[in-house]
Design a protein around this motif. Structure first.
Motif, PDB file in Angstrom:
ATOM      1  N   ARG A 161       0.820  -1.353   0.033  1.00 49.61           N
ATOM      2  CA  ARG A 161       0.196  -0.175  -0.096  1.00 49.61           C
ATOM      3  C   ARG A 161       0.944   1.368  -0.041  1.00 49.61           C
ATOM      4  NH1 ARG A 161      -3.778   2.206   4.447  1.00 49.61           N
ATOM      5  NH2 ARG A 161      -5.136   3.194   3.134  1.00 49.61           N
ATOM      6  N   PHE A 162       0.790   1.895  -1.071  1.00 52.47           N
ATOM      7  CA  PHE A 162       1.473   3.395  -0.930  1.00 52.47           C
ATOM      8  C   PHE A 162       3.029   2.917  -1.086  1.00 52.47           C
ATOM      9  CE2 PHE A 162      -2.069   4.893   1.535  1.00 52.47           C
ATOM     10  CZ  PHE A 162      -2.964   5.362   0.267  1.00 52.47           C
ATOM     11  N   ASP A 163       3.312   1.902  -1.560  1.00 51.35           N
ATOM     12  CA  ASP A 163       4.802   1.557  -2.031  1.00 51.35           C
ATOM     13  C   ASP A 163       5.477   0.980  -0.547  1.00 51.35           C
ATOM     14  OD1 ASP A 163       4.858   1.949  -4.686  1.00 51.35           O
ATOM     15  OD2 ASP A 163       5.404   4.039  -4.559  1.00 51.35           O
ATOM     16  N   LYS A 164       4.468   0.656   0.424  1.00 53.33           N
ATOM     17  CA  LYS A 164       4.974   0.196   1.603  1.00 53.33           C
ATOM     18  C   LYS A 164       4.123  -1.153   1.827  1.00 53.33           C
ATOM     19  CE  LYS A 164       4.976   1.363   6.510  1.00 53.33           C
ATOM     20  NZ  LYS A 164       4.412   2.446   7.524  1.00 53.33           N
ATOM     21  N   VAL A 165       5.193  -2.077   2.409  1.00 55.75           N
ATOM     22  CA  VAL A 165       4.430  -3.414   2.955  1.00 55.75           C
ATOM     23  C   VAL A 165       3.640  -3.261   4.079  1.00 55.75           C
ATOM     24  CG1 VAL A 165       4.893  -5.673   3.503  1.00 55.75           C
ATOM     25  CG2 VAL A 165       6.050  -4.894   1.331  1.00 55.75           C
ATOM     26  N   MET A 166       2.523  -3.484   4.192  1.00 59.97           N
ATOM     27  CA  MET A 166       1.632  -3.446   5.472  1.00 59.97           C
ATOM     28  C   MET A 166       1.827  -4.752   5.921  1.00 59.97           C
ATOM     29  SD  MET A 166       0.922  -0.292   5.135  1.00 59.97           S
ATOM     30  CE  MET A 166      -0.599   0.076   6.474  1.00 59.97           C
ATOM     31  N   ARG A 167       2.367  -5.107   7.034  1.00 59.07           N
ATOM     32  CA  ARG A 167       2.414  -6.223   7.884  1.00 59.07           C
ATOM     33  C   ARG A 167       1.009  -6.813   8.037  1.00 59.07           C
ATOM     34  NH1 ARG A 167       6.615  -6.257  12.486  1.00 59.07           N
ATOM     35  NH2 ARG A 167       5.846  -8.643  12.223  1.00 59.07           N
ATOM     36  N   SER A 168       0.858  -8.192   8.139  1.00 59.90           N
ATOM     37  CA  SER A 168      -0.528  -8.802   8.823  1.00 59.90           C
ATOM     38  C   SER A 168      -0.581  -8.376  10.475  1.00 59.90           C
ATOM     39  CB  SER A 168      -0.327 -10.165   8.744  1.00 59.90           C
ATOM     40  OG  SER A 168       0.756 -10.778   9.425  1.00 59.90           O
ATOM     41  N   ASN A 169      -1.907  -8.256  10.570  1.00 63.02           N
ATOM     42  CA  ASN A 169      -2.136  -8.005  11.970  1.00 63.02           C
ATOM     43  C   ASN A 169      -2.214  -9.268  12.829  1.00 63.02           C
ATOM     44  OD1 ASN A 169      -3.462  -5.673  10.897  1.00 63.02           O
ATOM     45  ND2 ASN A 169      -5.316  -6.250  11.534  1.00 63.02           N
ATOM     46  N   ALA A 170      -1.841  -9.049  14.052  1.00 69.08           N
ATOM     47  CA  ALA A 170      -1.892  -9.923  14.965  1.00 69.08           C
ATOM     48  C   ALA A 170      -3.527 -10.127  15.129  1.00 69.08           C
ATOM     49  CB  ALA A 170      -1.352  -9.577  16.455  1.00 69.08           C
ATOM     50  N   VAL A 171      -4.206 -11.642  15.591  1.00 66.15           N
ATOM     51  CA  VAL A 171      -5.275 -11.757  15.693  1.00 66.15           C
ATOM     52  C   VAL A 171      -5.733 -12.669  16.744  1.00 66.15           C
ATOM     53  CG1 VAL A 171      -7.397 -12.908  14.551  1.00 66.15           C
ATOM     54  CG2 VAL A 171      -5.523 -11.863  13.134  1.00 66.15           C
ATOM     55  N   ILE A 172      -6.639 -12.282  17.431  1.00 67.83           N
ATOM     56  CA  ILE A 172      -7.148 -13.257  18.746  1.00 67.83           C
ATOM     57  C   ILE A 172      -8.634 -13.571  18.451  1.00 67.83           C
ATOM     58  CG2 ILE A 172      -7.629 -11.275  20.210  1.00 67.83           C
ATOM     59  CD1 ILE A 172      -6.354 -13.001  22.532  1.00 67.83           C
ATOM     60  N   ALA A 173      -8.719 -14.757  18.826  1.00 69.61           N
ATOM     61  CA  ALA A 173     -10.369 -15.283  18.651  1.00 69.61           C
ATOM     62  C   ALA A 173     -10.948 -15.363  20.061  1.00 69.61           C
ATOM     63  CB  ALA A 173     -10.566 -16.542  18.169  1.00 69.61           C
ATOM     64  N   VAL A 174     -12.069 -14.728  20.394  1.00 70.73           N
ATOM     65  CA  VAL A 174     -12.604 -14.548  21.633  1.00 70.73           C
ATOM     66  C   VAL A 174     -14.129 -15.263  21.503  1.00 70.73           C
ATOM     67  CG1 VAL A 174     -13.478 -13.087  23.548  1.00 70.73           C
ATOM     68  CG2 VAL A 174     -11.485 -12.420  22.152  1.00 70.73           C
ATOM     69  N   ILE A 175     -14.252 -16.396  22.370  1.00 72.68           N
ATOM     70  CA  ILE A 175     -15.304 -17.013  22.419  1.00 72.68           C
ATOM     71  C   ILE A 175     -16.448 -16.337  23.470  1.00 72.68           C
ATOM     72  CG2 ILE A 175     -16.438 -19.156  22.901  1.00 72.68           C
ATOM     73  CD1 ILE A 175     -13.751 -20.503  22.611  1.00 72.68           C
ATOM     74  N   LYS A 221     -11.499 -17.103  26.294  1.00 67.47           N
ATOM     75  CA  LYS A 221     -13.061 -16.938  26.613  1.00 67.47           C
ATOM     76  C   LYS A 221     -13.277 -15.468  26.679  1.00 67.47           C
ATOM     77  CE  LYS A 221     -13.568 -21.557  27.845  1.00 67.47           C
ATOM     78  NZ  LYS A 221     -13.941 -22.364  29.344  1.00 67.47           N
ATOM     79  N   TRP A 222     -14.521 -14.804  26.796  1.00 65.17           N
ATOM     80  CA  TRP A 222     -14.793 -13.497  26.978  1.00 65.17           C
ATOM     81  C   TRP A 222     -14.454 -13.207  28.356  1.00 65.17           C
ATOM     82  CZ3 TRP A 222     -15.978  -8.995  25.148  1.00 65.17           C
ATOM     83  CH2 TRP A 222     -16.627  -8.056  25.782  1.00 65.17           C
ATOM     84  N   ARG A 223     -14.498 -14.044  29.482  1.00 67.71           N
ATOM     85  CA  ARG A 223     -14.362 -13.585  30.759  1.00 67.71           C
ATOM     86  C   ARG A 223     -12.705 -13.248  30.921  1.00 67.71           C
ATOM     87  NH1 ARG A 223     -16.624 -18.631  32.041  1.00 67.71           N
ATOM     88  NH2 ARG A 223     -14.672 -20.314  32.179  1.00 67.71           N
ATOM     89  N   GLN A 224     -11.797 -14.063  30.263  1.00 72.71           N
ATOM     90  CA  GLN A 224     -10.539 -13.877  30.174  1.00 72.71           C
ATOM     91  C   GLN A 224     -10.026 -12.647  29.493  1.00 72.71           C
ATOM     92  OE1 GLN A 224      -9.818 -17.668  28.210  1.00 72.71           O
ATOM     93  NE2 GLN A 224      -8.479 -18.265  29.484  1.00 72.71           N
TER      94      GLN A 224
END
Length: 185
Positions: free
Chosen positions: A108-122, A155-158
């Motif tokens: 993007r705009f001649d710059k490599v945008m790194r991937s995001n950190a991702v977390i799944a919350v139940i 989990k949500w509570r965590q």
């Protein structure tokens, strides 16, 4: 470090536990809870419930979502009992695309945008239970990245009681593990 956070979810899913003080609760109420909890070093970059209405095309929505994800560093995926449409066609649902955009490095705009950190919350179901997740048919891109160790699950509570620790876990996994970012099938 400032965290720019995008939240991926099925906002209208009402098969979740009621938040205190609310007669009816949808996943969007959990998004609002997280948004209100964010401190000064965290910025919410997600979609607001009423942001897309009227005669807006899917292409426009897709580009807006992609922009917001590319401008974020962390994606929080809220897992709920009815997050996946019954027809099972993942190509027609937003969540797999949001996961893909979060995992894919982009130029993007001649710059490599790194991937995001991702977390799944139940999120808890209406009875406050989390065990539905063990039987839930999740999106392929999500299950591959959970099995591969890239996306941690809490989990949500965590998340509520250890927000910063959970977020740090997502960033640590991102640095230690490679994501599986195939096309949405």
């Amino acid at each position: 470090m400032i965290n720019k956070i995008y939240i991926s979810c099925e906002p209208k899913d009402s098969s979740v536990k009621h938040l205190s003080g609310s007669m009816t609760t949808t996943v969007n109420d959990y998004v609002t809870y997280i948004e209100n909890k964010l401190a000064n070093n965290k910025i919410y970059r997600g979609i607001h419930g009423s942001e897309f209405h009227g005669d807006i095309t899917e292409e426009y929505i897709s580009e807006e979502i992609k922009y917001k994800i590319l401008d974020s560093t962390l994606t929080i995926l809220l897992i709920s009992p009815d997050m996946k449409a019954a027809d099972g066609d993942e190509r027609t649902q937003w969540i797999p695309w949001e996961i893909l955009y979060s995992l894919t490095p982009t130029l993007r705009f001649d710059k490599v945008m790194r991937s995001n950190a991702v977390i799944a919350v139940i999120l808890p179901d209406k009875s406050g239970d989390y065990s539905y997740f063990n039987k839930l048919s999740t999106f392929k891109i999500l299950s591959e990245n959970i099995k591969g160790g890239y996306i941690p699950i809490v989990k949500w509570r965590q998340l509520i009681y250890n927000f910063d620790k959970c977020i740090q876990l997502a960033y640590e996994r991102k640095e230690r593990t490679h994501s599986v970012y195939r096309n949405v099938e």
